[in-house]
Design a protein around this motif. Structure first.
Motif, PDB file in Angstrom:
ATOM      1  N   TYR A   1       0.837  -1.208   0.000  1.00 42.19           N
ATOM      2  CA  TYR A   1       0.000   0.000   0.000  1.00 42.19           C
ATOM      3  C   TYR A   1       0.872   1.259   0.000  1.00 42.19           C
ATOM      4  O   TYR A   1       1.819   1.385   0.772  1.00 42.19           O
ATOM      5  N   GLU A   2       0.510   2.174  -0.885  1.00 37.13           N
ATOM      6  CA  GLU A   2       1.191   3.469  -0.960  1.00 37.13           C
ATOM      7  C   GLU A   2       0.158   4.542  -1.276  1.00 37.13           C
ATOM      8  O   GLU A   2      -0.495   4.497  -2.321  1.00 37.13           O
ATOM      9  N   GLU A   3       0.006   5.502  -0.369  1.00 35.73           N
ATOM     10  CA  GLU A   3      -0.979   6.569  -0.596  1.00 35.73           C
ATOM     11  C   GLU A   3      -0.519   7.488  -1.721  1.00 35.73           C
ATOM     12  O   GLU A   3       0.671   7.739  -1.909  1.00 35.73           O
ATOM     13  N   LEU A   4      -1.505   8.001  -2.460  1.00 33.42           N
ATOM     14  CA  LEU A   4      -1.212   8.950  -3.527  1.00 33.42           C
ATOM     15  C   LEU A   4      -1.918  10.281  -3.323  1.00 33.42           C
ATOM     16  O   LEU A   4      -1.309  11.337  -3.437  1.00 33.42           O
TER      17      LEU A   4
ATOM     18  N   TYR B   1     -19.498  12.036   7.017  1.00 29.91           N
ATOM     19  CA  TYR B   1     -18.466  12.675   6.211  1.00 29.91           C
ATOM     20  C   TYR B   1     -17.990  11.680   5.155  1.00 29.91           C
ATOM     21  O   TYR B   1     -18.187  10.470   5.277  1.00 29.91           O
ATOM     22  N   TYR B   2     -17.310  12.198   4.122  1.00 26.44           N
ATOM     23  CA  TYR B   2     -16.708  11.294   3.141  1.00 26.44           C
ATOM     24  C   TYR B   2     -15.605  12.026   2.381  1.00 26.44           C
ATOM     25  O   TYR B   2     -15.590  13.250   2.299  1.00 26.44           O
ATOM     26  N   PHE B   3     -14.679  11.244   1.845  1.00 25.76           N
ATOM     27  CA  PHE B   3     -13.719  11.749   0.876  1.00 25.76           C
ATOM     28  C   PHE B   3     -13.281  10.603  -0.020  1.00 25.76           C
ATOM     29  O   PHE B   3     -13.611   9.436   0.222  1.00 25.76           O
ATOM     30  N   PHE B   4     -12.555  10.951  -1.078  1.00 28.55           N
ATOM     31  CA  PHE B   4     -12.017   9.962  -2.004  1.00 28.55           C
ATOM     32  C   PHE B   4     -10.526   9.800  -1.727  1.00 28.55           C
ATOM     33  O   PHE B   4      -9.837  10.756  -1.361  1.00 28.55           O
ATOM     34  N   HIS B   5     -10.046   8.594  -1.935  1.00 31.96           N
ATOM     35  CA  HIS B   5      -8.631   8.309  -1.667  1.00 31.96           C
ATOM     36  C   HIS B   5      -8.050   7.490  -2.814  1.00 31.96           C
ATOM     37  O   HIS B   5      -8.594   6.447  -3.188  1.00 31.96           O
ATOM     38  N   LYS B   6      -6.954   8.008  -3.365  1.00 32.86           N
ATOM     39  CA  LYS B   6      -6.236   7.296  -4.427  1.00 32.86           C
ATOM     40  C   LYS B   6      -4.969   6.675  -3.840  1.00 32.86           C
ATOM     41  O   LYS B   6      -4.243   7.329  -3.090  1.00 32.86           O
ATOM     42  N   PHE B   7      -4.725   5.424  -4.177  1.00 34.25           N
ATOM     43  CA  PHE B   7      -3.531   4.745  -3.676  1.00 34.25           C
ATOM     44  C   PHE B   7      -3.100   3.652  -4.636  1.00 34.25           C
ATOM     45  O   PHE B   7      -3.867   3.217  -5.514  1.00 34.25           O
ATOM     46  N   ILE B   8      -1.865   3.199  -4.448  1.00 33.82           N
ATOM     47  CA  ILE B   8      -1.336   2.050  -5.184  1.00 33.82           C
ATOM     48  C   ILE B   8      -1.326   0.863  -4.233  1.00 33.82           C
ATOM     49  O   ILE B   8      -0.983   0.989  -3.056  1.00 33.82           O
ATOM     50  N   GLY B   9      -1.712  -0.300  -4.748  1.00 33.73           N
ATOM     51  CA  GLY B   9      -1.688  -1.492  -3.919  1.00 33.73           C
ATOM     52  C   GLY B   9      -1.798  -2.753  -4.747  1.00 33.73           C
ATOM     53  O   GLY B   9      -2.280  -2.725  -5.890  1.00 33.73           O
ATOM     54  N   THR B  10      -1.341  -3.839  -4.167  1.00 32.16           N
ATOM     55  CA  THR B  10      -1.448  -5.142  -4.820  1.00 32.16           C
ATOM     56  C   THR B  10      -2.627  -5.890  -4.225  1.00 32.16           C
ATOM     57  O   THR B  10      -2.674  -6.154  -3.021  1.00 32.16           O
ATOM     58  N   PHE B  11      -3.594  -6.220  -5.094  1.00 26.98           N
ATOM     59  CA  PHE B  11      -4.790  -6.947  -4.657  1.00 26.98           C
ATOM     60  C   PHE B  11      -4.951  -8.172  -5.542  1.00 26.98           C
ATOM     61  O   PHE B  11      -4.970  -8.074  -6.767  1.00 26.98           O
TER      62      PHE B  11
END
Length: 312
Positions: free
Chosen positions: A245-248, A267-277
């Motif tokens: 996991y790596e946050e972007l 509340y809410y927000f969007f989160h972009k990240f890199i990860g292996t799934f």
């Protein structure tokens, strides 16, 4: 269950030779301990006796609740009637009721809630809120844990601030800091009382202690920053199916409101990240929803293209 978790019952210990029923009807003489004080001392002595090599820290006690079984209530009614209308039949009924009570070990009991911690050399802080049930000699008859929480010792300071409601906001005005802190604690403590079940209450207390620590460290409630950290920790520690996991990027934090009122309910927000799934490394965007108490409610996978979620 381990001794340190349940404080294994030590039913043989009698912590007072005085029946507490006397204290119910006859107020103690001046300068003598009240039943509340005697009960608190009895519980603290019990904990110290049944735990070993651990530091016991009592935070607080609730008010005592006295419970009288129906059999004792019925006996007292018979005895009261006997005084005004003595009869052989009443004597027999009273004797029979006393035998039944004795044979079945029926007695008045007293409930007392106690919030405390135990700490040993492992660096783990063990947090308990427990209902102790005392017999009529103030010996511990039973107990039931309402909260059991194990945390690293580093959270002890935050727990102390939360329990005693110390100021955690840094403002130019003491009164503003005091007001903000009071509102913060009241908001979460009211909800903690509403949570049902030991697991739910324990989990919420964990969340609140971490929130207290986050605000205390910053001197202000930076919602966006704190919730971003919570999400990063959640994905790193709870989503074991996601590797590397790596946050972007995070979007702004948005509020949701009730349809018929202006009250904020989440509340809410969007989160972009890199990860292996499932063995595939990819860039992902998720929608993270929080409830009004800043707990993560839902996480949804979003479709491409990702730019719209970040106003790009």
């Amino acid at each position: 269950m381990k001794r340190t978790i349940a404080l294994s019952l030590f039913l043989g210990g009698i912590l007072s030779s005085c029946f507490f029923v006397n204290d119910i009807f006859e107020p103690p003489p001046e300068n003598e301990e009240t039943l509340q004080q005697k009960s608190e001392k009895a519980v603290s002595a019990y904990i110290r006796k049944t735990t070993h090599n651990e530091i016991y820290e009592p935070y607080g006690f609730g008010s005592i609740t006295i419970r009288k079984p129906i059999e004792i209530v019925e006996l007292e009614k018979l005895q009261k009637k006997q005084k005004s209308e003595p009869s052989v039949e009443l004597d027999s009924a009273i004797a029979q009721k006393k035998r039944f009570i004795k044979q079945n070990n029926i007695e008045r009991t007293l409930d007392l809630d106690h919030f405390f911690t135990l700490k040993d050399t492992t660096g783990i802080l063990k947090i308990f809120e427990t209902t102790f049930i005392l017999n009529d000699t103030l010996g511990v008859k039973d107990l039931s844990a309402k909260i059991i929480l194990y945390l690293p010792e580093k959270y002890e300071d935050a727990l102390t601030y939360y329990f005693y409601e110390y100021n955690i906001f840094n403002t130019p005005s003491y009164y503003e800091s005091r007001n903000l802190s009071n509102n913060f604690y009241a908001f979460f403590k009211e909800e903690l009382e509403k949570r049902k079940g030991r697991d739910a209450k324990s989990a919420f207390l964990l969340h609140v202690i971490k929130m207290t620590q986050a605000v205390k460290d910053r001197g202000e409630f930076k919602q966006q920053e704190i919730l971003e950290e919570n999400v990063k920790e959640f994905i790193s520690t709870q989503r074991t199916d996601i590797k590397d996991y790596e946050e972007l990027q995070f979007s702004n934090l948005y509020q949701t409101q009730q349809d018929d009122t202006a009250e904020v309910n989440g509340y809410y927000f969007f989160h972009k990240f890199i990860g292996t799934f499932q063995g595939e490394l990819d860039t992902n965007v998720v929608l993270v929803e929080f409830n009004k108490f800043y707990e993560i409610d839902n996480i949804y996978q979003m479709d491409r293209p990702f730019g719209a979620y970040f106003n790009e």
